[in-house]
Design a protein around this motif. Sequence first.
Motif, PDB file in Angstrom:
ATOM      1  N   ALA A 109     -38.843  58.467 -38.287  1.00  0.00           N
ATOM      2  CA  ALA A 109     -39.268  57.838 -37.035  1.00  0.00           C
ATOM      3  C   ALA A 109     -39.918  56.489 -37.283  1.00  0.00           C
ATOM      4  O   ALA A 109     -40.411  56.189 -38.371  1.00  0.00           O
ATOM      5  N   ASP A 110     -39.900  55.687 -36.228  1.00  0.00           N
ATOM      6  CA  ASP A 110     -40.560  54.386 -36.224  1.00  0.00           C
ATOM      7  C   ASP A 110     -41.981  54.602 -35.711  1.00  0.00           C
ATOM      8  O   ASP A 110     -42.181  54.917 -34.529  1.00  0.00           O
ATOM      9  N   PRO A 111     -43.012  54.477 -36.545  1.00  0.00           N
ATOM     10  CA  PRO A 111     -44.378  54.751 -36.088  1.00  0.00           C
ATOM     11  C   PRO A 111     -44.878  53.766 -35.034  1.00  0.00           C
ATOM     12  O   PRO A 111     -45.848  54.047 -34.340  1.00  0.00           O
ATOM     13  N   THR A 112     -44.202  52.625 -34.897  1.00  0.00           N
ATOM     14  CA  THR A 112     -44.613  51.640 -33.894  1.00  0.00           C
ATOM     15  C   THR A 112     -44.193  52.064 -32.493  1.00  0.00           C
ATOM     16  O   THR A 112     -44.969  51.979 -31.539  1.00  0.00           O
ATOM     17  N   THR A 113     -42.951  52.529 -32.359  1.00  0.00           N
ATOM     18  CA  THR A 113     -42.420  52.905 -31.045  1.00  0.00           C
ATOM     19  C   THR A 113     -42.397  54.403 -30.826  1.00  0.00           C
ATOM     20  O   THR A 113     -42.126  54.853 -29.711  1.00  0.00           O
ATOM     21  N   MET A 114     -42.659  55.184 -31.881  1.00  0.00           N
ATOM     22  CA  MET A 114     -42.608  56.654 -31.830  1.00  0.00           C
ATOM     23  C   MET A 114     -41.221  57.149 -31.437  1.00  0.00           C
ATOM     24  O   MET A 114     -41.067  58.158 -30.768  1.00  0.00           O
ATOM     25  N   ARG A 115     -40.209  56.437 -31.875  1.00  0.00           N
ATOM     26  CA  ARG A 115     -38.821  56.870 -31.684  1.00  0.00           C
ATOM     27  C   ARG A 115     -38.332  57.540 -32.964  1.00  0.00           C
ATOM     28  O   ARG A 115     -38.538  57.032 -34.061  1.00  0.00           O
ATOM     29  N   ILE A 116     -37.658  58.663 -32.793  1.00  0.00           N
ATOM     30  CA  ILE A 116     -37.099  59.380 -33.922  1.00  0.00           C
ATOM     31  C   ILE A 116     -35.613  59.077 -34.014  1.00  0.00           C
ATOM     32  O   ILE A 116     -34.902  59.068 -33.010  1.00  0.00           O
ATOM     33  N   LEU A 117     -35.145  58.808 -35.239  1.00  0.00           N
ATOM     34  CA  LEU A 117     -33.745  58.461 -35.457  1.00  0.00           C
ATOM     35  C   LEU A 117     -32.992  59.523 -36.257  1.00  0.00           C
ATOM     36  O   LEU A 117     -31.776  59.441 -36.387  1.00  0.00           O
ATOM     37  N   GLY A 118     -33.710  60.501 -36.829  1.00  0.00           N
ATOM     38  CA  GLY A 118     -33.006  61.516 -37.595  1.00  0.00           C
ATOM     39  C   GLY A 118     -33.941  62.570 -38.146  1.00  0.00           C
ATOM     40  O   GLY A 118     -35.168  62.486 -38.007  1.00  0.00           O
TER      41      GLY A 118
END
Length: 451
Positions: free
Chosen positions: A180-189
């Motif tokens: 995940a991107d800790p900046t946007t809290m989006r998970i990609l896998g």
Amino acid sequence: MSRLTGRLENASNGALLGSAAVLNSPSGTLIITAASRLGNKSEYGGQEGRRWKFRPAAGSRPSDPYSTTAWQSTRAWAAPPEQGSGGQDFSNIAIIELARDSQGRTIQQVAGGGLKPELNSAAPIPGLTIHGYQFPAQETQQACSDNQVQRQNAPAGQRGTRLRSSTCVMGLNAIGGPWADPTTMRILGTTSTSTTGGPNIPRGTTASDTTSPQFHELWNKALAATAGPAAPAQPPGVFPQPRQFTVRALPSSESEQERTQQWLKWPDVQPTGFYLPPGEKLSVSLAAPQGAGQVRLMVGTWKLFNPLNPAQPERQEPAFYPLTGPRTVTEVTDPIGGLLYVQYTAGSEARKLPAVTVTLGSAAQPIPYFLQGTTTALQWRTMLARSRLPWAQLAGRRTMLAVARDSARSQQQADPDRLLNEYARIQDAEDAIAGGCSSFPGKTGGQAVSW
């Protein structure tokens, strides 16, 4: 992210199976992990669905009582593995539903949020942090950051994509953990495999990709299964707005932002006065003459609360569905549902594009909708009184409003024309102060609007 990541355990004996993480979902009850941690089925229900427990933040905050709580699973869905060498890497992903706690709270409420799945394969891959549990130190969370994660396509004959990090090597118990991107809290896998390398075996870690078609199918299935109560049908003969209507192109929000040099964007969608229930299949027909631009249906309103399901968080972003032309019918199904809008934009050349005609099928339900210059005050009050759906919309020369029906009912004796005129007067004054005017170039009749 460490607070949203936790141990996936065997419910009967507490044995560690792998890692998992809390998702940002409408129900607030979903976590994501690796399909290989569950078994070899695509769906688990009944007693089988209760085979796991999730212990969030275990070991990362020893003094935090939150980390000592285990959440019971109720159902689970897993992507079927792709056939062929390495096929599991492209679909080793699963979603588990968790029961509420003794106080009726969801895991997302207690955790204070969740990771939002990235579904757009065209979105750039940011710097990602991988979380998971170490082996053999089963109570210790491991984290590794990589700014050069690669997306790899599946071999011929297989579907999807996977992520690969040559920098990070995670332990066996990290399988199922989030990327995940800790900046946007989006998970990609979610971690699928990891190795320190060897003869003809490259060092690194792989993850099944949330932008892959396998995850899209899995996500829609889980959202549909955990959706709130069905929306009630509206009474017939009460709502005057037509299902077939003409849409003229508007300048895009990006082109207007660039032209006016404003920080905020004007919305470039047009309301319809209709609502699409979750999981319902909507037929949308588009009649577009030659030279028309791209038309999209937008489902949902930014951060609009859903009174039909109070446990559902506000929808952060709408979903967009392309409508193809020139004379075709598009089937649209959205797992969350929401108010419907049409987006037809063309940069600063909007006036040069021909109008298009959109027709909404019977799955779209009308809501109280006041269109200034068309709807009468009596029609508005009648719709508010008879509507069984909890939203209402007003649209004027400069403003669109999406409000709770009960809030509109409490003010139904107020003149909606006067309200929208007052909004327009305020915005015209803002334009004048800024050195602009109410009818921007490229807009037809001053169609620049705000929410």
